[in-house]
Design an enzyme around this catalytic site. Structure first.
Site, PDB file in Angstrom:
ATOM      1  N   ASN A 148      36.984  37.484  39.088  1.00 39.09           N
ATOM      2  CA  ASN A 148      36.728  38.142  40.364  1.00 39.09           C
ATOM      3  C   ASN A 148      35.333  38.740  40.460  1.00 39.09           C
ATOM      4  O   ASN A 148      34.831  38.949  41.555  1.00 39.09           O
ATOM      5  CB  ASN A 148      37.779  39.216  40.637  1.00 39.09           C
ATOM      6  CG  ASN A 148      38.013  40.124  39.459  1.00 39.09           C
ATOM      7  OD1 ASN A 148      38.295  39.677  38.351  1.00 39.09           O
ATOM      8  ND2 ASN A 148      37.881  41.407  39.677  1.00 39.09           N
ATOM      9  N   GLN A 195      41.925  34.676  42.464  1.00 34.11           N
ATOM     10  CA  GLN A 195      40.655  34.318  43.099  1.00 34.11           C
ATOM     11  C   GLN A 195      40.541  32.827  43.409  1.00 34.11           C
ATOM     12  O   GLN A 195      39.654  32.429  44.160  1.00 34.11           O
ATOM     13  CB  GLN A 195      39.475  34.731  42.199  1.00 34.11           C
ATOM     14  CG  GLN A 195      39.276  36.233  42.101  1.00 34.11           C
ATOM     15  CD  GLN A 195      38.707  36.842  43.373  1.00 34.11           C
ATOM     16  OE1 GLN A 195      38.089  36.171  44.193  1.00 34.11           O
ATOM     17  NE2 GLN A 195      38.914  38.136  43.547  1.00 34.11           N
ATOM     18  N   THR A 199      64.510  44.133  49.710  1.00 31.80           N
ATOM     19  CA  THR A 199      64.447  43.373  50.958  1.00 31.80           C
ATOM     20  C   THR A 199      63.050  42.799  51.159  1.00 31.80           C
ATOM     21  O   THR A 199      62.050  43.497  50.982  1.00 31.80           O
ATOM     22  CB  THR A 199      64.844  44.271  52.152  1.00 31.80           C
ATOM     23  OG1 THR A 199      66.175  44.716  51.931  1.00 31.80           O
ATOM     24  CG2 THR A 199      64.751  43.520  53.471  1.00 31.80           C
ATOM     25  N   CYS A 214      37.851  46.720  43.117  1.00 31.72           N
ATOM     26  CA  CYS A 214      39.179  47.272  42.861  1.00 31.72           C
ATOM     27  C   CYS A 214      39.124  48.574  42.088  1.00 31.72           C
ATOM     28  O   CYS A 214      40.094  49.296  42.021  1.00 31.72           O
ATOM     29  CB  CYS A 214      40.033  46.258  42.103  1.00 31.72           C
ATOM     30  SG  CYS A 214      40.098  44.684  42.958  1.00 31.72           S
TER      31      CYS A 214
HETATM   32  C1  LIG Z   1      41.640  38.441  39.696  1.00 31.41           C
HETATM   33  C2  LIG Z   1      42.456  39.478  40.389  1.00 31.41           C
HETATM   34  N1  LIG Z   1      43.667  39.802  39.921  1.00 31.41           N
HETATM   35  C3  LIG Z   1      44.442  40.725  40.523  1.00 31.41           C
HETATM   36  C4  LIG Z   1      44.032  41.388  41.658  1.00 31.41           C
HETATM   37  C5  LIG Z   1      44.920  42.430  42.249  1.00 31.41           C
HETATM   38  O1  LIG Z   1      45.378  42.113  43.499  1.00 31.41           O
HETATM   39  P1  LIG Z   1      45.993  43.233  44.469  1.00 31.41           P
HETATM   40  O2  LIG Z   1      45.069  44.394  44.436  1.00 31.41           O
HETATM   41  O3  LIG Z   1      46.064  42.601  45.780  1.00 31.41           O
HETATM   42  O4  LIG Z   1      47.323  43.612  43.921  1.00 31.41           O
HETATM   43  C6  LIG Z   1      42.756  41.077  42.179  1.00 31.41           C
HETATM   44  C7  LIG Z   1      42.254  41.708  43.418  1.00 31.41           C
HETATM   45  O5  LIG Z   1      41.679  42.645  43.571  1.00 31.41           O
HETATM   46  C8  LIG Z   1      41.965  40.113  41.531  1.00 31.41           C
HETATM   47  O6  LIG Z   1      40.745  39.801  41.982  1.00 31.41           O
END
Ligand SMILES: Cc1ncc(COP(=O)(O)O)c(C=O)c1O
Ligand code: FES
Lengths: 160, 391
Positions: free
Chosen positions: B155, B183, B241, B329
């Protein structure tokens, strides 16, 4: 708060006093241990006053804005008054910082105090325990509340 | 700055919802209020929608519907894969093998399993381009290895891992293989018929679907223990659900992505390569991060020594560009990214990382605008930091 103020953005996009006083009467650096970012401040002292203060910062928006604001606050102040400038004064001049960014203001203050200490060392007045008396604590040490120092220049209008 | 003049170059963080997706979801919210578990007409109608989406997701992966478990997103899919596999281990099996460049959803989960449930964790280093080799993985396997987890596309720096080869090595030894393909699904072909992978994480919001919904592909026969207990939905593997509108959005997003994949991958690769070429030509000492060719079609990532990432992001934001540094993130974290450090880039250089990720809506004019705006920003930040000791 989670966004930079217009004043902080103005200091970031048009920083005052970038560079180095050459040759300096005092030079000091400080780092933010959590990220390794750094600020160096060099000063020229005339007649017991900070005649010129310049900075270099490798760091974030908050670190750059803080150093810029602090060099402005320090310029024209007596050495004692400049040494008493605290992180609180920087935050006040910037109209605050996002709370997670407040620690980034500390290293500007640390660098300025180190530069002022360096002046005393160079002039033979002694270091922290010389005849000039003790220096204020490092900004990461707890300090009591105090009145803000007066900001000399109007806060910026640089939001774009 | 008005929204119309913004240039969004952070499609790895999330993508805008495609109009077809928003339309389908709105229709579900307005018209299909039933609980998919209910036996009467409204319930059956909702069930049909969920199962259609399941088939769409399965079709795009070359899987069958029963192998798709809907989750709340990539993080949950990763957690279900790692924790669910570890909980299903037999005998003295306790080994987990992963890489230093995984998303926190995998890395922190693996570390948690090591700390709390005494998993024996091996975190493999990567090379300067961010790749782990099949032989590294093979060498890390032993008779007690339960799970190998290696992401498909990174990512942050976009590097693609050789997951087909790694999967084959795992299969030969009977070890479960998970890949976080958050990704890549939707961006590059991903076919579980040709890639020997047992568990695959994906989420909708990376390919123009809604946030908060994703899926775990679970190859038939893979042992997995549920993390949640409750009403038994998703064949007991993810009870609760269903998020019907979100799941429908995921299905439509998947179908649209599959339809456009070939042409978009080619177009985005051109934009990405233009970013590389333009930035290398215009910004002195720009360092490309990730693999030059084995990388996501939309990812151009760099380090600019003498700059700091947060300052780059704020400066570009002020000029109308949405980009990121390190991983979006974990924003708010000023530590250099673990991914960039894992490439062997020194800490101070790693601080100046910038990730540009183009998308369906990115135009050549957007890329040219970025190429105009970036060089003076880098130059300005360098002039602020420039001190021999810092450069
Ligand atoms: C490689 C990867 N794994 C996991 C995630 C986690 O996804 P989410 O935050 O939608 O749960 C992300 C996104 O941010 C990601 O880029
Ligand atoms: S993040 Fe390093 S000083 Fe602010």
């Amino acid at each position: 708060m989670n966004e930079y103020t217009a004043a902080a953005i103005d200091h970031f996009t048009s920083p005052r006093n970038v560079g180095a006083v050459d040759p300096p009467d005092g030079k000091g650096s400080d780092a933010n241990p959590s990220c390794g970012d750094r600020t160096t401040i060099t000063i020229r002292v005339d007649d017991g006053r900070v005649a010129e203060a310049r900075f270099r910062t490798f760091g974030c928006t908050a670190a750059i804005a803080s150093a810029s604001a602090l060099t402005e606050l320090a310029t024209g102040r007596s050495v004692e008054d400049a040494a008493a400038l605290a992180p609180f004064d920087v935050l006040h001049a910037l109209g605050g910082l996002p709370s997670r960014k407040e620690p980034c203001a500390l290293m500007a203050v640390g660098a300025l105090r180190a530069a002022l200490l360096d002046v005393r060392v160079r002039t033979g007045e002694g270091g922290a325990f010389g005849p000039g008396g003790p220096l204020p604590p490092h900004p990461t040490e707890p300090q009591g509340p105090r009145e803000p120092a007066q900001t000399k220049s109007a806060p910026g209008t640089g939001m774009r | 700055m008005n929204a119309a003049t913004r240039v969004y170059l952070d499609h790895a963080a999330t993508t805008p919802v495609a109009p077809e997706v928003a339309e389908a979801m709105a229709r579900v919210l307005r018209e299909a209020h039933g609980n998919p578990s209910s036996a009467y007409a409204e319930g059956r109608a909702a069930r049909v929608l969920v199962d259609q989406a399941r088939e769409e997701v399965a079709a795009a992966l070359g899987a069958s519907g029963s192998e798709i478990v809907f989750t709340s997103g990539g993080t949950e899919a990763d957690n279900l894969a790692l924790r669910g596999t570890f909980a299903a281990r037999k005998g003295d099996a306790d080994g987990i093998v992963t890489t230093a460049v995984e998303h926190h959803a995998v890395l922190d989960t693996a570390q948690d399993l090591a700390e709390r449930l005494h998993a024996r964790l091996v975190v493999l280093p990567v090379d300067r381009q961010g790749r782990v080799s099949v032989s590294q993985v093979t060498a890390a396997l032993d008779l007690r290895t339960v799970l190998v987890s290696v992401m498909h596309g990174n990512n942050e720096v976009g590097t693609l891992q050789p997951i087909a080869e790694i999967g084959a090595a795992c299969r030969a030894r009977g070890v479960t293989f998970h890949s976080d393909a958050v990704q890549t699904v939707g961006a590059v072909p991903f076919d579980v018929a040709t890639i020997p992978v047992d568990l695959v994480s994906l989420n909708a919001h990376k390919f123009y679907g809604p946030k908060g919904v994703g899926a775990l592909y679970v190859r038939r026969g893979t042992r997995l223990v549920t993390l949640q207990t409750g009403g038994g939905q998703e064949r007991g593997r993810r009870t609760g659900t269903e998020n019907v509108a979100g799941i429908v959005g995921l299905g439509v997003a998947m179908r649209v992505a599959a339809e456009r994949r070939a042409s978009e991958a080619e177009r985005q690769t051109r934009l990405r390569d233009r970013l590389f070429e333009g930035i290398v030509a215009r910004v002195p000492d720009a360092l490309l991060t990730g693999h030059p060719t084995q990388r996501l079609p939309n990812n151009a990532s760099f380090c600019f020594p003498g700059t700091q990432g947060e300052a780059l992001v704020v400066a570009l934001d002020l000029e109308g560009f949405a980009v990121s540094s390190g991983s979006a993130c974990t924003s708010g974290n000023t530590e250099p990214s673990h991914v960039i450090l894992a490439l062997g880039i020194e800490r101070e250089v790693a601080q100046g990382s910038l990730r540009l990720t183009v998308g369906r809506d990115t135009t050549e004019a957007d890329v040219e605008a970025l190429l105009e705006a970036l060089p003076p920003i880098v130059a300005r930040l360098r002039s602020i930091s420039a001190e021999p000791a810092l450069r």
